[in-house]
Design a protein around this motif. Structure first.
Motif, PDB file in Angstrom:
ATOM      1  N   UNK A  75    -116.384   0.154  66.316  1.00  0.00           N
ATOM      2  CA  UNK A  75    -116.303  -0.637  65.099  1.00  0.00           C
ATOM      3  C   UNK A  75    -116.507   0.135  63.821  1.00  0.00           C
ATOM      4  N   UNK A  76    -116.149   1.417  63.839  1.00  0.00           N
ATOM      5  CA  UNK A  76    -116.362   2.226  62.630  1.00  0.00           C
ATOM      6  C   UNK A  76    -115.141   2.275  61.724  1.00  0.00           C
ATOM      7  N   UNK A  77    -114.079   1.526  62.117  1.00  0.00           N
ATOM      8  CA  UNK A  77    -112.873   1.500  61.295  1.00  0.00           C
ATOM      9  C   UNK A  77    -111.859   2.564  61.647  1.00  0.00           C
ATOM     10  N   UNK A  78    -112.186   3.392  62.638  1.00  0.00           N
ATOM     11  CA  UNK A  78    -111.261   4.440  63.092  1.00  0.00           C
ATOM     12  C   UNK A  78    -110.875   4.128  64.531  1.00  0.00           C
ATOM     13  N   UNK A  79    -109.575   3.985  64.790  1.00  0.00           N
ATOM     14  CA  UNK A  79    -109.110   3.634  66.126  1.00  0.00           C
ATOM     15  C   UNK A  79    -109.567   4.661  67.154  1.00  0.00           C
ATOM     16  N   UNK A  80    -109.809   4.176  68.381  1.00  0.00           N
ATOM     17  CA  UNK A  80    -110.336   5.039  69.437  1.00  0.00           C
ATOM     18  C   UNK A  80    -109.491   6.288  69.649  1.00  0.00           C
ATOM     19  N   UNK A 123     -91.119  -3.706  69.767  1.00  0.00           N
ATOM     20  CA  UNK A 123     -90.513  -2.430  69.377  1.00  0.00           C
ATOM     21  C   UNK A 123     -91.362  -1.228  69.754  1.00  0.00           C
ATOM     22  N   UNK A 124     -92.688  -1.346  69.661  1.00  0.00           N
ATOM     23  CA  UNK A 124     -93.534  -0.189  69.969  1.00  0.00           C
ATOM     24  C   UNK A 124     -93.997  -0.167  71.421  1.00  0.00           C
ATOM     25  N   UNK A 125     -93.588  -1.182  72.210  1.00  0.00           N
ATOM     26  CA  UNK A 125     -93.877  -1.163  73.638  1.00  0.00           C
ATOM     27  C   UNK A 125     -95.346  -1.268  73.993  1.00  0.00           C
ATOM     28  N   UNK A 126     -96.144  -1.917  73.130  1.00  0.00           N
ATOM     29  CA  UNK A 126     -97.577  -2.014  73.401  1.00  0.00           C
ATOM     30  C   UNK A 126     -97.958  -3.292  74.134  1.00  0.00           C
ATOM     31  N   UNK A 127     -96.954  -4.123  74.485  1.00  0.00           N
ATOM     32  CA  UNK A 127     -97.219  -5.351  75.208  1.00  0.00           C
ATOM     33  C   UNK A 127     -97.456  -6.557  74.322  1.00  0.00           C
ATOM     34  N   UNK A 128     -97.385  -6.376  73.001  1.00  0.00           N
ATOM     35  CA  UNK A 128     -97.541  -7.477  72.050  1.00  0.00           C
ATOM     36  C   UNK A 128     -96.237  -7.610  71.275  1.00  0.00           C
ATOM     37  N   UNK A 129     -95.645  -8.803  71.301  1.00  0.00           N
ATOM     38  CA  UNK A 129     -94.350  -9.005  70.654  1.00  0.00           C
ATOM     39  C   UNK A 129     -94.451  -8.770  69.151  1.00  0.00           C
ATOM     40  N   UNK A 130     -93.329  -8.325  68.572  1.00  0.00           N
ATOM     41  CA  UNK A 130     -93.308  -7.947  67.160  1.00  0.00           C
ATOM     42  C   UNK A 130     -93.782  -9.071  66.248  1.00  0.00           C
ATOM     43  N   UNK A 131     -93.412 -10.315  66.583  1.00  0.00           N
ATOM     44  CA  UNK A 131     -93.784 -11.428  65.708  1.00  0.00           C
ATOM     45  C   UNK A 131     -95.289 -11.716  65.737  1.00  0.00           C
ATOM     46  N   UNK A 132     -96.007 -11.131  66.703  1.00  0.00           N
ATOM     47  CA  UNK A 132     -97.457 -11.299  66.792  1.00  0.00           C
ATOM     48  C   UNK A 132     -98.212 -10.000  66.512  1.00  0.00           C
ATOM     49  N   UNK A 133     -97.473  -8.912  66.393  1.00  0.00           N
ATOM     50  CA  UNK A 133     -98.079  -7.582  66.283  1.00  0.00           C
ATOM     51  C   UNK A 133     -98.534  -7.308  64.852  1.00  0.00           C
ATOM     52  N   UNK A 134     -99.861  -7.204  64.670  1.00  0.00           N
ATOM     53  CA  UNK A 134    -100.424  -6.913  63.355  1.00  0.00           C
ATOM     54  C   UNK A 134    -100.451  -5.417  63.062  1.00  0.00           C
ATOM     55  N   UNK A 135    -100.183  -4.622  64.081  1.00  0.00           N
ATOM     56  CA  UNK A 135    -100.200  -3.160  63.910  1.00  0.00           C
ATOM     57  C   UNK A 135     -98.952  -2.576  64.561  1.00  0.00           C
ATOM     58  N   UNK A 136     -97.798  -2.717  63.912  1.00  0.00           N
ATOM     59  CA  UNK A 136     -96.562  -2.184  64.505  1.00  0.00           C
ATOM     60  C   UNK A 136     -96.584  -0.660  64.574  1.00  0.00           C
ATOM     61  N   UNK A 177    -105.418  -4.396  71.302  1.00  0.00           N
ATOM     62  CA  UNK A 177    -106.004  -5.716  71.509  1.00  0.00           C
ATOM     63  C   UNK A 177    -104.908  -6.771  71.487  1.00  0.00           C
ATOM     64  N   UNK A 178    -105.290  -8.031  71.496  1.00  0.00           N
ATOM     65  CA  UNK A 178    -104.313  -9.116  71.564  1.00  0.00           C
ATOM     66  C   UNK A 178    -103.439  -9.198  70.312  1.00  0.00           C
ATOM     67  N   UNK A 179    -103.856  -8.575  69.239  1.00  0.00           N
ATOM     68  CA  UNK A 179    -103.065  -8.569  68.004  1.00  0.00           C
ATOM     69  C   UNK A 179    -102.170  -7.345  67.898  1.00  0.00           C
ATOM     70  N   UNK A 180    -102.202  -6.489  68.926  1.00  0.00           N
ATOM     71  CA  UNK A 180    -101.364  -5.304  68.912  1.00  0.00           C
ATOM     72  C   UNK A 180    -101.970  -4.133  68.173  1.00  0.00           C
ATOM     73  N   UNK A 181    -103.247  -4.225  67.816  1.00  0.00           N
ATOM     74  CA  UNK A 181    -103.907  -3.143  67.094  1.00  0.00           C
ATOM     75  C   UNK A 181    -104.679  -2.257  68.068  1.00  0.00           C
ATOM     76  N   UNK A 182    -104.666  -0.941  67.831  1.00  0.00           N
ATOM     77  CA  UNK A 182    -105.437  -0.034  68.692  1.00  0.00           C
ATOM     78  C   UNK A 182    -106.914  -0.417  68.715  1.00  0.00           C
ATOM     79  N   UNK A 183    -107.559  -0.140  69.825  1.00  0.00           N
ATOM     80  CA  UNK A 183    -108.967  -0.481  69.976  1.00  0.00           C
ATOM     81  C   UNK A 183    -109.845   0.396  69.092  1.00  0.00           C
TER      82      UNK A 183
END
Length: 411
Positions: free
Chosen positions: A277-282, A245-258, A267-273
């Protein structure tokens, strides 16, 4: 007279030999075939086994479009073999019609398999099958195929390549018999070589007996696109593509960050990079490269979040020392790290006064860090006054957030 006769005979023999060589050359010449790169990941196999029944009877020696039908038929099977992706299936090749010189009847022959399919294995079998000849016992070949496949597991594709000529109607009941034996597991596909109307009608009936296959002409599947289409339909089922749905290349059923914003790397889980590692997306991080363990605000900037100054004050109260000690720990763990200490204020008062006040706050923090053993060469202090608020100055809470000190890594 005898000499003239011998010369004429020799000329006839030479002519015959040359014609024979030319005919042989026409027969074996093949059109260059470059198979399409079949995207098998978009499909799933629907067969576990397949068998090709290849007509090698005498009628296949007749010419069609510049080559014998037998040469064309073998080329069609070879093109199918080249187009098939790597499959975990059992494969087989059976021919019919060839009559060995010492026999008096038809000889259906299991040339390859039933065995684990490999492209190289089927290609080798195609090169070793005998020349065409004899009558056309397709019904016997279908009956033999029923026995060949009796021990296999799963679904079966039976692919018959023939001109359909010089046959009675016996192949149709043979196909129906095989269908009754294997039921829904069996689908029959026929490929017509040539353009004989009666042959087409017969092969249509044979494929219809399978109930789930179809008939095609060899001409229609000889091209790379035509053969790819045949392979898709006979061997594969289209996979229902999951939604993204969000067009990030990761299918909805695998996307942890819709609902990732368009264009944001994930990343491979659909979450922004989050590179640092400070907890704030790039894509939200205003201060990339924050060292591990540093406390950051919502903008990803290293901030002394617990040290909020009173209005018009720059002194550090003892209750905030643990916050500064945590900074000392981070700096000690990153001995090459240099930071700029930036002081900020709210908008109460004049800008020039606030600029000086922010410098005093930055210097107060720097002094504490130096006192705790951090080399002053690794530190610099800068006042930014009221120029960079992170919250509204219209509320007491917002002004309190703006009275802050941030630490920014520098080269």
């Amino acid at each position: 007279m005898t000499k003239h006769y011998l010369k004429a005979l020799i000329l006839v023999m030479i002519s015959t030999l040359l014609f024979s060589c030319a005919a042989q050359q026409v027969q074996t010449t093949k059109t260059l075939f470059n198979p399409y790169d079949f995207k098998a990941d978009q499909y799933e196999p629907k067969v576990n086994n397949f068998m090709v029944i290849l007509d090698s009877s005498n009628s296949m020696n007749y010419y069609y479009q510049g080559q014998t039908k037998y040469t064309f038929a073998k080329d069609i099977v070879n093109r199918m073999n080249q187009t098939l992706p790597d499959l975990d299936v059992m494969g087989a090749l059976r021919t019919f019609g060839y009559v060995a010189y010492y026999t008096t009847g038809p000889k259906p022959d299991l040339t390859y398999g039933v065995t684990q399919y490999t492209r190289a294995g089927l290609e080798k079998a195609l090169k070793t099958i005998p020349n065409a000849g004899g009558n056309s016992p397709l019904a016997s070949a279908i009956d033999a195929a029923s026995g060949d496949l009796k021990s296999v597991q799963g679904s079966i594709a039976l692919i018959i390549v023939s001109d359909g000529q010089d046959m009675d109607n016996a192949p149709v009941p043979a196909a129906k018999k095989m269908k009754s034996l294997y039921g829904e597991k069996l689908c029959i596909y026929t490929i017509l070589v040539g353009d004989d109307p009666a042959g087409k009608d017969l092969l249509d009936q044979v494929s219809q007996a399978g109930q789930c296959g179809f008939s095609v002409s060899a001409d229609s599947i000889a091209s790379p696109s035509g053969m790819t289409d045949f392979v898709k339909k006979a061997f594969f089922a289209k996979v229902a593509k999951p939604l993204d749905s969000d067009g990030d290349g990761v299918y909805d059923n695998l996307d942890k960050c819709p609902n990732t914003p368009a264009g944001v790397k994930v990343d491979s889980k659909g979450c922004p990079l989050d590179t640092d590692g400070d907890g704030v997306y790039d894509y939200l991080d205003k201060c990339p490269g924050t060292p591990k363990g540093a406390k950051v605000n919502a903008q990803g900037c290293w901030i002394l979040g617990g040290i909020l100054f009173d209005t018009d004050k720059s002194d550090i109260k003892s209750g905030f020392y643990p916050e500064l000690d945590a900074v000392v720990t981070v700096l000690n763990k990153n001995s090459d790290l240099k930071v700029e200490i930036q002081g900020h204020t709210d908008n109460v008062g004049k800008a020039a006064y606030n600029m000086k006040l922010s410098e005093n706050r930055a210097n107060a923090v720097m002094g504490y860090l130096v006192q705790k053993g951090i080399d002053s060469n690794r530190l610099s202090a800068k006042g930014l006054g009221l120029t960079q608020p992170i919250a509204s100055n219209d509320t007491p809470e917002g002004r309190a957030q703006n009275r802050r000190v941030e630490l920014t890594p520098i080269p």
